[in-house]
Design a protein around this motif. Structure first.
Motif, PDB file in Angstrom:
ATOM      1  N   ASN A   1      13.219   7.802  14.852  1.00 45.81           N
ATOM      2  CA  ASN A   1      12.552   8.452  13.937  1.00 45.81           C
ATOM      3  C   ASN A   1      11.160   8.076  13.993  1.00 45.81           C
ATOM      4  OD1 ASN A   1      14.438  10.258  13.187  1.00 45.81           O
ATOM      5  ND2 ASN A   1      15.349   8.498  11.937  1.00 45.81           N
ATOM      6  N   THR A   2      10.474   7.163  14.720  1.00 46.76           N
ATOM      7  CA  THR A   2       9.139   6.546  14.800  1.00 46.76           C
ATOM      8  C   THR A   2       8.306   7.379  15.684  1.00 46.76           C
ATOM      9  OG1 THR A   2      10.195   4.557  14.619  1.00 46.76           O
ATOM     10  CG2 THR A   2       7.814   4.683  15.322  1.00 46.76           C
ATOM     11  N   PRO A   3       7.405   7.754  14.814  1.00 42.98           N
ATOM     12  CA  PRO A   3       6.397   8.665  15.814  1.00 42.98           C
ATOM     13  C   PRO A   3       5.597   7.897  16.667  1.00 42.98           C
ATOM     14  CG  PRO A   3       5.385   8.243  13.503  1.00 42.98           C
ATOM     15  CD  PRO A   3       6.847   7.887  13.553  1.00 42.98           C
ATOM     16  N   ALA A   4       4.893   8.556  17.732  1.00 42.88           N
ATOM     17  CA  ALA A   4       4.394   7.685  18.890  1.00 42.88           C
ATOM     18  C   ALA A   4       3.039   7.153  18.345  1.00 42.88           C
ATOM     19  CB  ALA A   4       3.774   8.618  19.795  1.00 42.88           C
ATOM     20  N   SER A   5       2.407   7.703  17.075  1.00 41.54           N
ATOM     21  CA  SER A   5       1.306   7.078  16.571  1.00 41.54           C
ATOM     22  C   SER A   5       1.279   7.297  14.886  1.00 41.54           C
ATOM     23  CB  SER A   5       0.064   7.969  16.972  1.00 41.54           C
ATOM     24  OG  SER A   5      -1.050   7.519  16.194  1.00 41.54           O
ATOM     25  N   SER A   6       0.729   6.098  14.468  1.00 42.62           N
ATOM     26  CA  SER A   6       0.862   6.080  13.070  1.00 42.62           C
ATOM     27  C   SER A   6      -0.367   7.189  12.459  1.00 42.62           C
ATOM     28  CB  SER A   6       0.435   4.639  12.489  1.00 42.62           C
ATOM     29  OG  SER A   6      -0.984   4.420  12.913  1.00 42.62           O
ATOM     30  N   GLY A   7      -1.079   7.675  13.304  1.00 39.28           N
ATOM     31  CA  GLY A   7      -2.137   8.533  13.022  1.00 39.28           C
ATOM     32  C   GLY A   7      -3.379   8.092  12.569  1.00 39.28           C
TER      33      GLY A   7
ATOM     34  N   ALA B   1      15.067  -6.866  16.428  1.00 37.74           N
ATOM     35  CA  ALA B   1      14.772  -6.895  14.654  1.00 37.74           C
ATOM     36  C   ALA B   1      13.247  -6.665  14.401  1.00 37.74           C
ATOM     37  CB  ALA B   1      15.536  -7.851  14.191  1.00 37.74           C
ATOM     38  N   ALA B   2      12.401  -7.552  14.894  1.00 37.50           N
ATOM     39  CA  ALA B   2      11.060  -7.745  14.844  1.00 37.50           C
ATOM     40  C   ALA B   2      10.180  -6.148  15.097  1.00 37.50           C
ATOM     41  CB  ALA B   2      10.357  -8.844  15.483  1.00 37.50           C
ATOM     42  N   ASN B   3      10.857  -5.816  16.383  1.00 38.82           N
ATOM     43  CA  ASN B   3      10.183  -4.294  16.762  1.00 38.82           C
ATOM     44  C   ASN B   3      10.555  -3.157  15.790  1.00 38.82           C
ATOM     45  OD1 ASN B   3       8.269  -4.709  18.964  1.00 38.82           O
ATOM     46  ND2 ASN B   3      10.084  -5.797  19.781  1.00 38.82           N
ATOM     47  N   THR B   4      11.723  -3.466  15.092  1.00 33.25           N
ATOM     48  CA  THR B   4      12.228  -2.430  14.260  1.00 33.25           C
ATOM     49  C   THR B   4      11.410  -2.468  13.150  1.00 33.25           C
ATOM     50  OG1 THR B   4      14.413  -2.411  15.293  1.00 33.25           O
ATOM     51  CG2 THR B   4      14.221  -1.698  12.966  1.00 33.25           C
ATOM     52  N   GLU B   5      10.816  -3.656  12.540  1.00 31.52           N
ATOM     53  CA  GLU B   5       9.985  -3.690  11.423  1.00 31.52           C
ATOM     54  C   GLU B   5       8.619  -3.220  11.963  1.00 31.52           C
ATOM     55  OE1 GLU B   5      10.552  -4.777   8.318  1.00 31.52           O
ATOM     56  OE2 GLU B   5      12.889  -4.745   9.196  1.00 31.52           O
ATOM     57  N   VAL B   6       8.166  -3.213  13.076  1.00 29.52           N
ATOM     58  CA  VAL B   6       6.911  -2.356  13.645  1.00 29.52           C
ATOM     59  C   VAL B   6       7.098  -1.025  13.473  1.00 29.52           C
ATOM     60  CG1 VAL B   6       5.325  -2.382  15.297  1.00 29.52           C
ATOM     61  CG2 VAL B   6       6.382  -4.485  15.093  1.00 29.52           C
ATOM     62  N   ASP B   7       8.349  -0.665  13.925  1.00 30.08           N
ATOM     63  CA  ASP B   7       8.524   0.921  13.952  1.00 30.08           C
ATOM     64  C   ASP B   7       8.530   1.458  12.530  1.00 30.08           C
ATOM     65  OD1 ASP B   7       8.879   0.915  16.587  1.00 30.08           O
ATOM     66  OD2 ASP B   7      11.187   0.939  16.488  1.00 30.08           O
ATOM     67  N   LYS B   8       9.069   0.449  11.323  1.00 31.25           N
ATOM     68  CA  LYS B   8       8.977   1.019  10.211  1.00 31.25           C
ATOM     69  C   LYS B   8       7.500   0.921   9.332  1.00 31.25           C
ATOM     70  CE  LYS B   8      13.705  -0.907   8.941  1.00 31.25           C
ATOM     71  NZ  LYS B   8      14.449  -2.060   8.131  1.00 31.25           N
TER      72      LYS B   8
ATOM     73  N   ILE C   1       4.765   1.693  11.428  1.00 28.48           N
ATOM     74  CA  ILE C   1       4.114   2.813  11.862  1.00 28.48           C
ATOM     75  C   ILE C   1       4.604   4.126  11.280  1.00 28.48           C
ATOM     76  CG2 ILE C   1       4.251   4.471  14.068  1.00 28.48           C
ATOM     77  CD1 ILE C   1       4.274   1.701  15.482  1.00 28.48           C
ATOM     78  N   ARG C   2       6.168   4.101  10.737  1.00 30.10           N
ATOM     79  CA  ARG C   2       6.384   5.298  10.038  1.00 30.10           C
ATOM     80  C   ARG C   2       6.020   5.233   8.442  1.00 30.10           C
ATOM     81  NH1 ARG C   2       7.802  10.163   9.925  1.00 30.10           N
ATOM     82  NH2 ARG C   2       9.315   9.925  11.784  1.00 30.10           N
ATOM     83  N   ASP C   3       5.610   4.140   7.862  1.00 29.35           N
ATOM     84  CA  ASP C   3       5.171   4.156   6.575  1.00 29.35           C
ATOM     85  C   ASP C   3       3.729   4.648   6.565  1.00 29.35           C
ATOM     86  OD1 ASP C   3       7.548   3.107   5.502  1.00 29.35           O
ATOM     87  OD2 ASP C   3       6.909   1.199   5.399  1.00 29.35           O
ATOM     88  N   VAL C   4       2.973   4.228   7.952  1.00 31.24           N
ATOM     89  CA  VAL C   4       1.357   4.750   7.576  1.00 31.24           C
ATOM     90  C   VAL C   4       1.448   6.083   7.872  1.00 31.24           C
ATOM     91  CG1 VAL C   4      -0.606   4.399   8.952  1.00 31.24           C
ATOM     92  CG2 VAL C   4       0.595   2.265   8.421  1.00 31.24           C
TER      93      VAL C   4
END
Length: 146
Positions: free
Chosen positions: A46-52, A79-86, A88-91
């Motif tokens: 569910n993580t977009p390629a870019s945060s925009g 797990a840490a990379n999952t936080e980065v994905d989150k 990106i999704r939040d932004v």
């Protein structure tokens, strides 16, 4: 005539034995890599390629570089990379008055992670909840030197 239940039990035991042999043949590094890929594919689905936002994308890349430089186990890196994905999704999902406050912090975040990669903080595994405190003075201003 043979008992169908015992035939099914025998097949189940044979299958379990074969599965165990296949797992034991896999090296620990391969098993960790498999776990990391599985975790990333689930989290990243569910993580977009870019945060925009270019600055936030650069911050995410710097964060991932810090994770890669760390001596963490593969599962912890996943797990840490999952936080980065989150992040990106939040932004990506941020709208309205909240977006500028999130995107405005990204250049400082990128600079902080780049500095931690360069000075060995990431490789020394001295990252975590206190990262922001380490790089600041007591009054909250950016430290001039580290």
């Amino acid at each position: 005539m043979s008992n169908p239940c015992s035939a099914l039990t025998l097949r189940a035991w044979l299958f379990a034995g074969l599965a165990l042999c296949a797992l034991s043949a896999m090296s620990p590094a391969m098993a960790q890599q498999e776990q990391e890929l599985r975790s990333r594919s689930i989290a990243g689905a569910n993580t977009p390629a870019s945060s925009g936002d270019a600055a936030c994308d650069a911050a995410a890349q710097a964060w991932r570089a810090c994770i890669a430089a760390s001596p963490k186990l593969a599962a912890d890196k996943a797990a840490a990379n999952t936080e980065v994905d989150k992040f990106i999704r939040d932004v990506f999902d941020a709208r309205g008055p909240h977006r500028p406050s999130i995107t405005g912090a990204c250049p400082r975040m990128e600079a902080g992670y780049r500095r931690m990669v360069q000075d060995g903080t990431c490789a020394g595994n001295v990252t975590g909840a206190r990262d922001d405190q380490i790089s600041r003075t007591r009054d909250g201003a950016e430290a001039a030197t580290r």
